[in-house]
Write a protein that holds these residues in place. Sequence first.
Motif, PDB file in Angstrom:
ATOM      1  N   LEU A 131       0.588  -1.140  -0.082  1.00  0.00           N
ATOM      2  CA  LEU A 131      -0.050  -0.078  -0.100  1.00  0.00           C
ATOM      3  C   LEU A 131       0.790   1.167   0.060  1.00  0.00           C
ATOM      4  N   GLU A 132       2.323   1.238   0.596  1.00  0.00           N
ATOM      5  CA  GLU A 132       2.817   2.342   0.739  1.00  0.00           C
ATOM      6  C   GLU A 132       3.061   3.416  -0.464  1.00  0.00           C
ATOM      7  N   ASP A 133       3.046   3.053  -1.462  1.00  0.00           N
ATOM      8  CA  ASP A 133       3.251   3.724  -2.758  1.00  0.00           C
ATOM      9  C   ASP A 133       2.087   4.550  -3.091  1.00  0.00           C
ATOM     10  N   SER A 134       0.838   4.023  -2.571  1.00  0.00           N
ATOM     11  CA  SER A 134      -0.340   4.894  -2.794  1.00  0.00           C
ATOM     12  C   SER A 134      -1.036   5.459  -1.636  1.00  0.00           C
ATOM     13  N   MET A 135      -0.583   5.316  -0.572  1.00  0.00           N
ATOM     14  CA  MET A 135      -1.244   5.376   0.652  1.00  0.00           C
ATOM     15  C   MET A 135      -1.388   6.876   1.242  1.00  0.00           C
ATOM     16  N   GLY A 136      -0.762   7.805   0.508  1.00  0.00           N
ATOM     17  CA  GLY A 136      -0.854   9.104   0.939  1.00  0.00           C
ATOM     18  C   GLY A 136      -0.692   9.744   2.081  1.00  0.00           C
ATOM     19  N   LEU A 137       0.431   8.953   2.962  1.00  0.00           N
ATOM     20  CA  LEU A 137       0.702   9.062   4.368  1.00  0.00           C
ATOM     21  C   LEU A 137       1.148  10.621   4.578  1.00  0.00           C
ATOM     22  N   TYR A 138       1.761  11.367   3.603  1.00  0.00           N
ATOM     23  CA  TYR A 138       2.386  12.611   3.753  1.00  0.00           C
ATOM     24  C   TYR A 138       1.254  13.581   3.788  1.00  0.00           C
ATOM     25  N   ALA A 139       0.188  13.375   2.654  1.00  0.00           N
ATOM     26  CA  ALA A 139      -0.901  14.258   2.804  1.00  0.00           C
ATOM     27  C   ALA A 139      -1.819  13.833   4.314  1.00  0.00           C
ATOM     28  N   ALA A 140      -1.859  12.670   4.750  1.00  0.00           N
ATOM     29  CA  ALA A 140      -2.427  12.454   5.851  1.00  0.00           C
ATOM     30  C   ALA A 140      -1.846  13.073   7.115  1.00  0.00           C
ATOM     31  N   MET A 141      -0.480  13.262   7.094  1.00  0.00           N
ATOM     32  CA  MET A 141       0.121  14.003   8.112  1.00  0.00           C
ATOM     33  C   MET A 141      -0.341  15.338   8.211  1.00  0.00           C
ATOM     34  N   ALA A 142      -0.310  16.078   7.016  1.00  0.00           N
ATOM     35  CA  ALA A 142      -0.725  17.299   7.185  1.00  0.00           C
ATOM     36  C   ALA A 142      -2.240  17.483   7.560  1.00  0.00           C
ATOM     37  N   ARG A 143      -2.988  16.653   7.502  1.00  0.00           N
ATOM     38  CA  ARG A 143      -4.612  16.812   7.998  1.00  0.00           C
ATOM     39  C   ARG A 143      -4.742  16.397   9.222  1.00  0.00           C
ATOM     40  N   LEU A 144      -3.402  15.957  10.015  1.00  0.00           N
ATOM     41  CA  LEU A 144      -3.755  15.752  11.613  1.00  0.00           C
ATOM     42  C   LEU A 144      -4.479  17.040  12.078  1.00  0.00           C
ATOM     43  N   PRO A 145      -5.043  17.029  13.366  1.00  0.00           N
ATOM     44  CA  PRO A 145      -5.402  17.969  14.253  1.00  0.00           C
ATOM     45  C   PRO A 145      -4.248  18.538  14.763  1.00  0.00           C
ATOM     46  N   GLU A 146      -4.048  19.869  14.918  1.00  0.00           N
ATOM     47  CA  GLU A 146      -2.985  20.636  15.396  1.00  0.00           C
ATOM     48  C   GLU A 146      -2.125  19.922  16.500  1.00  0.00           C
ATOM     49  N   ARG A 147      -2.603  19.488  17.382  1.00  0.00           N
ATOM     50  CA  ARG A 147      -1.660  19.008  18.593  1.00  0.00           C
ATOM     51  C   ARG A 147      -0.868  17.546  18.064  1.00  0.00           C
ATOM     52  N   GLN A 148      -1.986  16.846  17.499  1.00  0.00           N
ATOM     53  CA  GLN A 148      -1.166  15.478  16.989  1.00  0.00           C
ATOM     54  C   GLN A 148      -0.213  15.928  16.113  1.00  0.00           C
ATOM     55  N   PHE A 149      -0.326  16.878  14.986  1.00  0.00           N
ATOM     56  CA  PHE A 149       0.460  17.104  14.256  1.00  0.00           C
ATOM     57  C   PHE A 149       1.821  17.730  14.723  1.00  0.00           C
ATOM     58  N   ASP A 150       1.681  18.402  15.929  1.00  0.00           N
ATOM     59  CA  ASP A 150       2.914  19.142  16.451  1.00  0.00           C
ATOM     60  C   ASP A 150       3.743  17.895  17.114  1.00  0.00           C
ATOM     61  N   VAL A 151       3.029  16.996  17.856  1.00  0.00           N
ATOM     62  CA  VAL A 151       3.773  15.917  18.286  1.00  0.00           C
ATOM     63  C   VAL A 151       4.524  15.119  17.272  1.00  0.00           C
ATOM     64  N   MET A 152       3.765  14.812  16.133  1.00  0.00           N
ATOM     65  CA  MET A 152       4.647  13.948  15.130  1.00  0.00           C
ATOM     66  C   MET A 152       5.730  14.660  14.694  1.00  0.00           C
ATOM     67  N   VAL A 153       5.805  15.996  14.369  1.00  0.00           N
ATOM     68  CA  VAL A 153       6.592  16.550  13.905  1.00  0.00           C
ATOM     69  C   VAL A 153       7.669  16.778  14.827  1.00  0.00           C
ATOM     70  N   LEU A 154       7.629  17.192  16.125  1.00  0.00           N
ATOM     71  CA  LEU A 154       8.475  17.535  17.296  1.00  0.00           C
ATOM     72  C   LEU A 154       9.219  15.996  17.404  1.00  0.00           C
ATOM     73  N   GLN A 155       8.450  15.017  17.285  1.00  0.00           N
ATOM     74  CA  GLN A 155       9.097  13.712  17.962  1.00  0.00           C
ATOM     75  C   GLN A 155       9.789  13.054  16.669  1.00  0.00           C
ATOM     76  N   PHE A 156       8.906  12.673  15.555  1.00  0.00           N
ATOM     77  CA  PHE A 156       9.370  11.886  14.529  1.00  0.00           C
ATOM     78  C   PHE A 156      10.413  12.852  13.557  1.00  0.00           C
ATOM     79  N   ALA A 157       9.824  14.028  13.260  1.00  0.00           N
ATOM     80  CA  ALA A 157      10.869  14.799  12.043  1.00  0.00           C
ATOM     81  C   ALA A 157      11.819  15.468  12.918  1.00  0.00           C
TER      82      ALA A 157
END
Length: 203
Positions: A131-157
Amino acid sequence: MTGQPPDDTGEQALQDSSDLMPPAFWAFHELYHQAYFEYAFVQLGNQIAADRLVNQTFVFLAVIWRDVTTQEKPEAFAWTLLKERVAAELEAQGRPAAALETLAFERAIRAACDPILDSFRDEFRAQVTELEDSMGLYAAMARLPERQFDVMVLQFALGFPTKKTALIMGVCEATVRSTRRAAKRRLAADVGLELGEDTDDEE
């Protein structure tokens, strides 16, 4: 995302007032300046703009420092202030937060998504590989709620551990962990996978 451009007038203003500010302010500056810069750089995609914005934010914090220290959670207050200024700068540029067109943001999203994919592979193995070639995970990250997005960027990025992420955002470590789990579940659901309750690694 390491290193910063030369100090601008905001940083110079802080240096000029160094004798006027209490040690607690400088301890706060030392603890959070780099994290604020890296987050702003991810969003703005420009080192000079990010450095200027963060320095100006700390100048403002210095001006209102007495009020900052009376806040129930000074770290959360400062983090909210930074995010408001980043959002205002993006709006002035005609770009939304989490602007996918910036190179810095794209790199951060890729950096965040790689370990998430690894986690999904551990859970779903071949299913994710297909699935990963078409899963759209990058776009899904950008659609996360604000706090979830911040946690994922601060921790994983940006690579901040749970404790540091909690300090930056002015929340408890349990909140970071639960937010991270919720973000991973949302990302999995966006790509048609269903994570169990215990798939998130604890630190």
